[in-house]
Write a protein that holds these residues in place. Sequence first.
Motif, PDB file in Angstrom:
ATOM      1  N   HIS A  64      -4.784   7.393  -8.037  1.00 36.98           N
ATOM      2  CA  HIS A  64      -5.016   6.970  -9.422  1.00 36.98           C
ATOM      3  C   HIS A  64      -6.017   5.823  -9.560  1.00 36.98           C
ATOM      4  O   HIS A  64      -6.918   5.882 -10.395  1.00 36.98           O
ATOM      5  N   GLY A  87      -0.445   8.427  -6.918  1.00 35.46           N
ATOM      6  CA  GLY A  87      -0.617   6.977  -7.084  1.00 35.46           C
ATOM      7  C   GLY A  87      -0.828   6.321  -5.728  1.00 35.46           C
ATOM      8  O   GLY A  87      -0.795   6.985  -4.699  1.00 35.46           O
ATOM      9  N   CYS A  88      -1.042   5.011  -5.744  1.00 34.10           N
ATOM     10  CA  CYS A  88      -1.131   4.277  -4.475  1.00 34.10           C
ATOM     11  C   CYS A  88       0.004   3.261  -4.484  1.00 34.10           C
ATOM     12  O   CYS A  88      -0.019   2.309  -5.280  1.00 34.10           O
ATOM     13  N   PRO A  89       1.014   3.427  -3.621  1.00 34.72           N
ATOM     14  CA  PRO A  89       2.152   2.496  -3.624  1.00 34.72           C
ATOM     15  C   PRO A  89       1.723   1.038  -3.428  1.00 34.72           C
ATOM     16  O   PRO A  89       2.342   0.133  -4.004  1.00 34.72           O
ATOM     17  N   ALA A  91      -1.039  -0.360  -4.559  1.00 36.15           N
ATOM     18  CA  ALA A  91      -1.569  -0.837  -5.843  1.00 36.15           C
ATOM     19  C   ALA A  91      -0.411  -1.216  -6.779  1.00 36.15           C
ATOM     20  O   ALA A  91      -0.539  -2.116  -7.618  1.00 36.15           O
ATOM     21  N   ASN A  92       0.733  -0.524  -6.608  1.00 38.10           N
ATOM     22  CA  ASN A  92       1.873  -0.798  -7.487  1.00 38.10           C
ATOM     23  C   ASN A  92       2.720  -1.972  -7.015  1.00 38.10           C
ATOM     24  O   ASN A  92       3.768  -2.244  -7.586  1.00 38.10           O
ATOM     25  N   THR A  95       1.892  -6.489 -10.423  1.00 40.73           N
ATOM     26  CA  THR A  95       1.595  -6.182 -11.822  1.00 40.73           C
ATOM     27  C   THR A  95       0.725  -7.305 -12.387  1.00 40.73           C
ATOM     28  O   THR A  95       0.653  -8.405 -11.809  1.00 40.73           O
ATOM     29  N   SER A 117      -5.857  -1.430  -6.673  1.00 36.59           N
ATOM     30  CA  SER A 117      -5.081  -2.185  -7.654  1.00 36.59           C
ATOM     31  C   SER A 117      -5.293  -1.521  -9.010  1.00 36.59           C
ATOM     32  O   SER A 117      -6.276  -0.786  -9.199  1.00 36.59           O
ATOM     33  N   THR A 118      -4.384  -1.805  -9.938  1.00 37.91           N
ATOM     34  CA  THR A 118      -4.514  -1.189 -11.268  1.00 37.91           C
ATOM     35  C   THR A 118      -5.648  -1.861 -12.055  1.00 37.91           C
ATOM     36  O   THR A 118      -6.064  -2.986 -11.733  1.00 37.91           O
ATOM     37  N   ASN A 263       0.567  10.727  -1.140  1.00 36.55           N
ATOM     38  CA  ASN A 263      -0.111  10.803  -2.443  1.00 36.55           C
ATOM     39  C   ASN A 263      -1.476  11.466  -2.339  1.00 36.55           C
ATOM     40  O   ASN A 263      -1.883  12.226  -3.212  1.00 36.55           O
TER      41      ASN A 263
END
Length: 306
Positions: A64, A87-89, A91-92, A95, A117-118, A263
């Motif tokens: 993502h 997704g990338c764990p 990056a999560n 927050t 990262s987001t 992912n």
Amino acid sequence: MENRDVKLIEKILSLKRERKAVILAHNYQLGEVQDIADFVGDSLELSQNAAKTDAEVIVFCGVHFMAETASILCPDKIVLLPDVNAGCPMANMITAEELRKRKRELPGATVVCYINSTAEVKAESDVCCTSANAVKVIESLDAREILFVPDQYLGHYISTKTDKKMILWPGFCPTHVRIQPQYITGLRQQYPQANVVVHPECRPEVIALADEVLSTGGICRYARSEEVSEMIVGTEIGIIHRLKKENPGKKFIPASEQAVCPNMKLINLEKILWSLEEMTHQVKVPKEVHLRAKTAVDKMLEAGRI
Ligand code: 13P
Ligand code: SF4
């Protein structure tokens, strides 16, 4: 090639032309996906490619944050991620709210975020970097104290290459931590001629045993060099497909068969076709985040050119 693949590929290629689309794939994608992509590369190469494409649609075969970065760079294009769950764990593991809190605790620090990262986290950061340009980006900064998020291991690796004070966020890649130092020592005994090349997301104990520490694009370039005939590869095993394809006479040994990013494996030929048929799943960054996130990504691309 199986009949199923031939038919699917024909449909994908014809729809790709109709939609004026380009297919970009990360080095960890399934072989079948890499083989039909217009371009295969690492995070930096993929974002540079997205930034300069004149296609109207980008089908992003990766995770993502990569599709989101493409959308940050090309807000007027349609960016499709063929599986919305990719997704990338790592990056999560941070927050925007958590980062804002840490920034309040460290008012003098310059915030550098790994591209994993987001968009919201990028928007809270001064500059972004990838594994290919992290040291260059950090050295280009006129700052003494760096808050680096979210990968503690890439951050630790950078700290061995710079005099700047690095404050690390405790994130990590669940795939790369599976590579244990004893695997490298064991394989070195088995293949004494082999060069050991690892990704900087690996643990410091693994990095300490490597001959080279490179991004996935760097690993592919290094594999082509004359000094390599056998290589122990310390990263996600999807890269082995490209390494073998580009270097048919050479031997590539994965440091661990368990280094699989689930992912990255969610995308396949069927999902690429459905994605082009239905124009899903569109990845778009909200306006209020977009501009600030773009500043961090643009600064990275600029630092890379210096
Ligand atoms: P690269 O930028 O080196 O391709 O790395 C991306 C990634 O997600 C590594 O786990
Ligand atoms: Fe994220 Fe690790 Fe997968 Fe790369 S390999 S996308 S860092 S979980």
